[in-house]
Design a protein around this motif. Structure first.
Motif, PDB file in Angstrom:
ATOM      1  N   GLN A 248      60.154  55.194  39.431  1.00  0.00           N
ATOM      2  CA  GLN A 248      60.330  56.541  38.887  1.00  0.00           C
ATOM      3  C   GLN A 248      61.758  57.002  39.165  1.00  0.00           C
ATOM      4  OE1 GLN A 248      58.145  58.749  37.207  1.00  0.00           O
ATOM      5  NE2 GLN A 248      60.015  59.953  36.985  1.00  0.00           N
ATOM      6  N   GLN A 249      62.462  57.430  38.114  1.00  0.00           N
ATOM      7  CA  GLN A 249      63.823  57.934  38.321  1.00  0.00           C
ATOM      8  C   GLN A 249      63.752  59.297  38.999  1.00  0.00           C
ATOM      9  OE1 GLN A 249      67.782  59.243  35.756  1.00  0.00           O
ATOM     10  NE2 GLN A 249      66.450  57.665  34.927  1.00  0.00           N
ATOM     11  N   LEU A 250      64.423  59.403  40.154  1.00  0.00           N
ATOM     12  CA  LEU A 250      64.375  60.623  40.941  1.00  0.00           C
ATOM     13  C   LEU A 250      65.627  61.475  40.788  1.00  0.00           C
ATOM     14  CD1 LEU A 250      62.980  59.063  44.249  1.00  0.00           C
ATOM     15  CD2 LEU A 250      61.691  60.177  42.415  1.00  0.00           C
ATOM     16  N   LEU A 251      66.753  60.818  40.494  1.00  0.00           N
ATOM     17  CA  LEU A 251      68.025  61.537  40.466  1.00  0.00           C
ATOM     18  C   LEU A 251      69.048  60.735  39.684  1.00  0.00           C
ATOM     19  CD1 LEU A 251      69.778  63.909  41.701  1.00  0.00           C
ATOM     20  CD2 LEU A 251      70.330  62.307  43.567  1.00  0.00           C
ATOM     21  N   ARG A 252      69.941  61.461  38.965  1.00  0.00           N
ATOM     22  CA  ARG A 252      71.077  60.797  38.329  1.00  0.00           C
ATOM     23  C   ARG A 252      72.346  61.542  38.687  1.00  0.00           C
ATOM     24  NH1 ARG A 252      72.052  60.222  31.877  1.00  0.00           N
ATOM     25  NH2 ARG A 252      73.607  61.852  32.213  1.00  0.00           N
ATOM     26  N   LEU A 253      73.360  60.801  39.109  1.00  0.00           N
ATOM     27  CA  LEU A 253      74.660  61.367  39.440  1.00  0.00           C
ATOM     28  C   LEU A 253      75.687  60.814  38.455  1.00  0.00           C
ATOM     29  CD1 LEU A 253      74.567  60.824  43.329  1.00  0.00           C
ATOM     30  CD2 LEU A 253      73.995  62.914  42.074  1.00  0.00           C
ATOM     31  N   ASP A 254      76.467  61.695  37.824  1.00  0.00           N
ATOM     32  CA  ASP A 254      77.479  61.291  36.853  1.00  0.00           C
ATOM     33  C   ASP A 254      78.875  61.483  37.430  1.00  0.00           C
ATOM     34  OD1 ASP A 254      75.317  60.941  35.233  1.00  0.00           O
ATOM     35  OD2 ASP A 254      75.908  62.399  33.710  1.00  0.00           O
ATOM     36  N   PHE A 255      79.711  60.459  37.267  1.00  0.00           N
ATOM     37  CA  PHE A 255      81.114  60.521  37.679  1.00  0.00           C
ATOM     38  C   PHE A 255      81.948  60.239  36.427  1.00  0.00           C
ATOM     39  CE2 PHE A 255      78.425  58.922  41.044  1.00  0.00           C
ATOM     40  CZ  PHE A 255      78.789  59.640  42.165  1.00  0.00           C
ATOM     41  N   GLU A 256      82.603  61.258  35.892  1.00  0.00           N
ATOM     42  CA  GLU A 256      83.335  61.039  34.651  1.00  0.00           C
ATOM     43  C   GLU A 256      84.406  62.095  34.433  1.00  0.00           C
ATOM     44  OE1 GLU A 256      81.009  62.939  31.012  1.00  0.00           O
ATOM     45  OE2 GLU A 256      79.716  61.568  32.107  1.00  0.00           O
ATOM     46  N   GLU A 257      85.437  61.684  33.682  1.00  0.00           N
ATOM     47  CA  GLU A 257      86.481  62.587  33.205  1.00  0.00           C
ATOM     48  C   GLU A 257      86.832  62.177  31.783  1.00  0.00           C
ATOM     49  OE1 GLU A 257      89.938  62.980  35.686  1.00  0.00           O
ATOM     50  OE2 GLU A 257      88.752  62.835  37.528  1.00  0.00           O
ATOM     51  N   ARG A 258      87.138  63.147  30.948  1.00  0.00           N
ATOM     52  CA  ARG A 258      87.471  62.862  29.561  1.00  0.00           C
ATOM     53  C   ARG A 258      88.950  62.464  29.462  1.00  0.00           C
ATOM     54  NH1 ARG A 258      85.442  64.429  24.424  1.00  0.00           N
ATOM     55  NH2 ARG A 258      87.067  64.563  22.836  1.00  0.00           N
ATOM     56  N   PRO A 259      89.267  61.350  28.788  1.00  0.00           N
ATOM     57  CA  PRO A 259      90.672  60.960  28.631  1.00  0.00           C
ATOM     58  C   PRO A 259      91.406  61.938  27.729  1.00  0.00           C
ATOM     59  CG  PRO A 259      89.270  59.585  27.268  1.00  0.00           C
ATOM     60  CD  PRO A 259      88.353  60.421  28.122  1.00  0.00           C
ATOM     61  N   ASP A 260      92.720  62.102  27.942  1.00  0.00           N
ATOM     62  CA  ASP A 260      93.468  63.015  27.083  1.00  0.00           C
ATOM     63  C   ASP A 260      93.752  62.359  25.729  1.00  0.00           C
ATOM     64  OD1 ASP A 260      95.954  61.458  27.196  1.00  0.00           O
ATOM     65  OD2 ASP A 260      96.178  62.241  29.233  1.00  0.00           O
ATOM     66  N   ASP A 261      94.059  63.191  24.750  1.00  0.00           N
ATOM     67  CA  ASP A 261      94.230  62.716  23.378  1.00  0.00           C
ATOM     68  C   ASP A 261      95.328  61.669  23.265  1.00  0.00           C
ATOM     69  OD1 ASP A 261      92.295  64.496  22.763  1.00  0.00           O
ATOM     70  OD2 ASP A 261      93.560  65.908  21.686  1.00  0.00           O
ATOM     71  N   GLU A 262      96.419  61.858  23.997  1.00  0.00           N
ATOM     72  CA  GLU A 262      97.545  60.932  23.882  1.00  0.00           C
ATOM     73  C   GLU A 262      97.160  59.538  24.349  1.00  0.00           C
ATOM     74  OE1 GLU A 262     102.170  60.450  25.450  1.00  0.00           O
ATOM     75  OE2 GLU A 262     101.075  62.317  25.797  1.00  0.00           O
ATOM     76  N   ALA A 263      96.396  59.475  25.441  1.00  0.00           N
ATOM     77  CA  ALA A 263      95.981  58.170  25.959  1.00  0.00           C
ATOM     78  C   ALA A 263      95.081  57.444  24.969  1.00  0.00           C
ATOM     79  CB  ALA A 263      95.271  58.335  27.295  1.00  0.00           C
ATOM     80  N   VAL A 264      94.139  58.182  24.383  1.00  0.00           N
ATOM     81  CA  VAL A 264      93.187  57.556  23.486  1.00  0.00           C
ATOM     82  C   VAL A 264      93.832  57.152  22.167  1.00  0.00           C
ATOM     83  CG1 VAL A 264      91.042  57.927  22.194  1.00  0.00           C
ATOM     84  CG2 VAL A 264      91.218  58.674  24.555  1.00  0.00           C
ATOM     85  N   ARG A 265      94.911  57.801  21.777  1.00  0.00           N
ATOM     86  CA  ARG A 265      95.598  57.410  20.547  1.00  0.00           C
ATOM     87  C   ARG A 265      96.067  55.962  20.606  1.00  0.00           C
ATOM     88  NH1 ARG A 265      97.277  62.893  19.715  1.00  0.00           N
ATOM     89  NH2 ARG A 265      98.990  62.683  21.179  1.00  0.00           N
ATOM     90  N   ASP A 266      96.265  55.458  21.829  1.00  0.00           N
ATOM     91  CA  ASP A 266      96.667  54.057  21.973  1.00  0.00           C
ATOM     92  C   ASP A 266      95.588  53.107  21.465  1.00  0.00           C
ATOM     93  OD1 ASP A 266      99.069  54.782  23.053  1.00  0.00           O
ATOM     94  OD2 ASP A 266      98.435  54.561  25.132  1.00  0.00           O
ATOM     95  N   LEU A 267      94.341  53.585  21.422  1.00  0.00           N
ATOM     96  CA  LEU A 267      93.268  52.752  20.890  1.00  0.00           C
ATOM     97  C   LEU A 267      93.533  52.366  19.445  1.00  0.00           C
ATOM     98  CD1 LEU A 267      90.033  54.483  22.232  1.00  0.00           C
ATOM     99  CD2 LEU A 267      90.812  52.196  22.806  1.00  0.00           C
ATOM    100  N   LEU A 268      94.223  53.244  18.709  1.00  0.00           N
ATOM    101  CA  LEU A 268      94.463  53.000  17.296  1.00  0.00           C
ATOM    102  C   LEU A 268      95.491  51.898  17.073  1.00  0.00           C
ATOM    103  CD1 LEU A 268      94.523  56.703  16.033  1.00  0.00           C
ATOM    104  CD2 LEU A 268      92.622  55.096  16.025  1.00  0.00           C
ATOM    105  N   GLN A 269      96.170  51.495  18.138  1.00  0.00           N
ATOM    106  CA  GLN A 269      97.179  50.447  17.999  1.00  0.00           C
ATOM    107  C   GLN A 269      96.541  49.069  17.811  1.00  0.00           C
ATOM    108  OE1 GLN A 269     100.300  51.525  17.654  1.00  0.00           O
ATOM    109  NE2 GLN A 269      99.350  53.532  17.946  1.00  0.00           N
ATOM    110  N   ALA A 270      95.205  49.029  17.897  1.00  0.00           N
ATOM    111  CA  ALA A 270      94.514  47.752  17.689  1.00  0.00           C
ATOM    112  C   ALA A 270      94.823  47.195  16.311  1.00  0.00           C
ATOM    113  CB  ALA A 270      93.005  47.943  17.854  1.00  0.00           C
ATOM    114  N   GLY A 271      94.897  48.080  15.312  1.00  0.00           N
ATOM    115  CA  GLY A 271      95.312  47.691  13.966  1.00  0.00           C
ATOM    116  C   GLY A 271      94.513  46.540  13.384  1.00  0.00           C
ATOM    117  N   GLU A 272      95.184  45.728  12.602  1.00  0.00           N
ATOM    118  CA  GLU A 272      94.514  44.663  11.869  1.00  0.00           C
ATOM    119  C   GLU A 272      93.997  43.561  12.788  1.00  0.00           C
ATOM    120  OE1 GLU A 272      96.536  43.233   8.497  1.00  0.00           O
ATOM    121  OE2 GLU A 272      96.997  45.208   7.683  1.00  0.00           O
TER     122      GLU A 272
END
Length: 320
Positions: A118-142
């Motif tokens: 039985q799941q008793l507890l969930r703890l989340d550790f997270e932060e949202r990346p900023d837009d500039e950092a994630v834009r690098d994902l688009l460099q994957a290209g073709e």
């Protein structure tokens, strides 16, 4: 089950799917509960076992690999031990990873404490990346699309899928179908995709409720056209799945015999559909297979995967 259907399942191993999205590391602490804490009215869990599993888009990728297909995963992660664990788990499963390593961003971790199954507890550790950092994902290209037969965007709202229109346009230029597990209430951002797969509550939050099956079907078809989608799939739990296509509406009843844990079921559904589409299956048949996979995976604990062998057994009537 006819041999040609078994052969079709074998063909899933030929599929090549690219996945972009939010990844996370799911940690589980399993233990026993024998008393209540004297410090507060909470159970004391004596932890006896720990486990780590890929979550989010990483679980999607794991599900694709479990079907024997090739999966290439692109996602932002922290340059930390959790990110290293994710990479090791995925590589062990045969997933090709292309992580964007961020020094200032911790890898998202979700820790679940389980006592006597039985799941008793969930703890989340997270932060949202900023837009500039994630834009690098688009460099994957073709290069990211090389040899790919389907693109899957796994949007968990953590920031990796900030520009879905860019990816939809790129994929369309390469004549690659785009399947999206959506998040939030702005589905216009997914306009032009091949398929999006909201669950019932997500769809209701966007379009409002309905009082009858007929009203639901009218809403589904209306919004499929509004969002310029080839297909819209609404997953409805025990009510099954409803697929809206230009040539009609296809409903698939739920196949689960027993629901143990729905965690990650949506990942399994869209991963199975994307793999089948990449293998050349038409959407309606791919969704039927995804429904079969959902009936299997909800009988397992936590985010899990389904194999071709399990799908074959389910098709033979020996499972789900």
């Amino acid at each position: 089950m006819p041999s040609d259907v078994h052969d079709s399942l074998d063909h899933l191993s030929r599929a090549r799917v690219a996945v972009l999205g939010d990844v996370m590391l799911d940690r589980y602490w399993f233990g026993r509960v024998e008393r209540i804490s004297p410090e507060a009215p909470v159970p004391v869990v004596q932890v006896g076992r720990e486990e780590e599993r890929p979550g989010g888009a990483a679980n999607v990728a794991l599900n694709i690999a479990a079907l024997g297909a090739h999966c290439r995963l692109r996602a932002p992660v922290g340059r930390d031990s959790a990110g290293g664990s994710l990479a090791a788990l995925l590589q062990k499963a045969g997933v090709e990873t292309s992580f964007l390593l961020l020094d200032q961003l911790p890898t998202t971790v979700k820790l679940r404490v389980i006592g006597h199954q039985q799941q008793l507890l969930r703890l989340d550790f997270e932060e949202r990346p900023d837009d500039e950092a994630v834009r690098d994902l688009l460099q994957a290209g073709e290069d990211f699309f090389a040899g790919t037969a389907a693109l899957l965007l796994s949007d968990y709202g953590k920031g990796a899928v900030q520009s879905p229109q860019t990816w939809i346009r790129l994929a369309r230029e390469h004549q690659i179908p785009v399947l999206i597990d959506p998040k939030g209430r702005d589905y216009e951002r997914y306009s032009g995709a091949t398929l999006i797969t909201p669950n019932k509550s997500e769809f209701q939050a966007v379009v409002g409720g309905w009082r009858s099956e007929e009203e639901f079907r009218v809403l589904g078809e209306r919004w499929r056209k509004t969002w310029q989608l080839e297909a819209l799939l609404v997953t409805r739990g025990e009510e099954g799945m409803t697929l809206f296509l230009a040539d009609g509406i296809h409903h698939h009843p739920a196949q689960a015999r027993e629901v143990f844990d729905v965690t990650g079921a949506g990942d399994t559904v869209i991963a199975t559909i994307a793999t089948a589409v990449a293998a050349g299956w038409p959407l309606d048949r791919a969704v039927e297979l995804g429904n079969r996979a959902a009936g299997i995976v909800v009988g397992k604990l936590g985010a899990a995967t389904v194999s071709r062998e399990e799908l074959a057994a389910a098709s033979d009537g020996t499972n789900g």
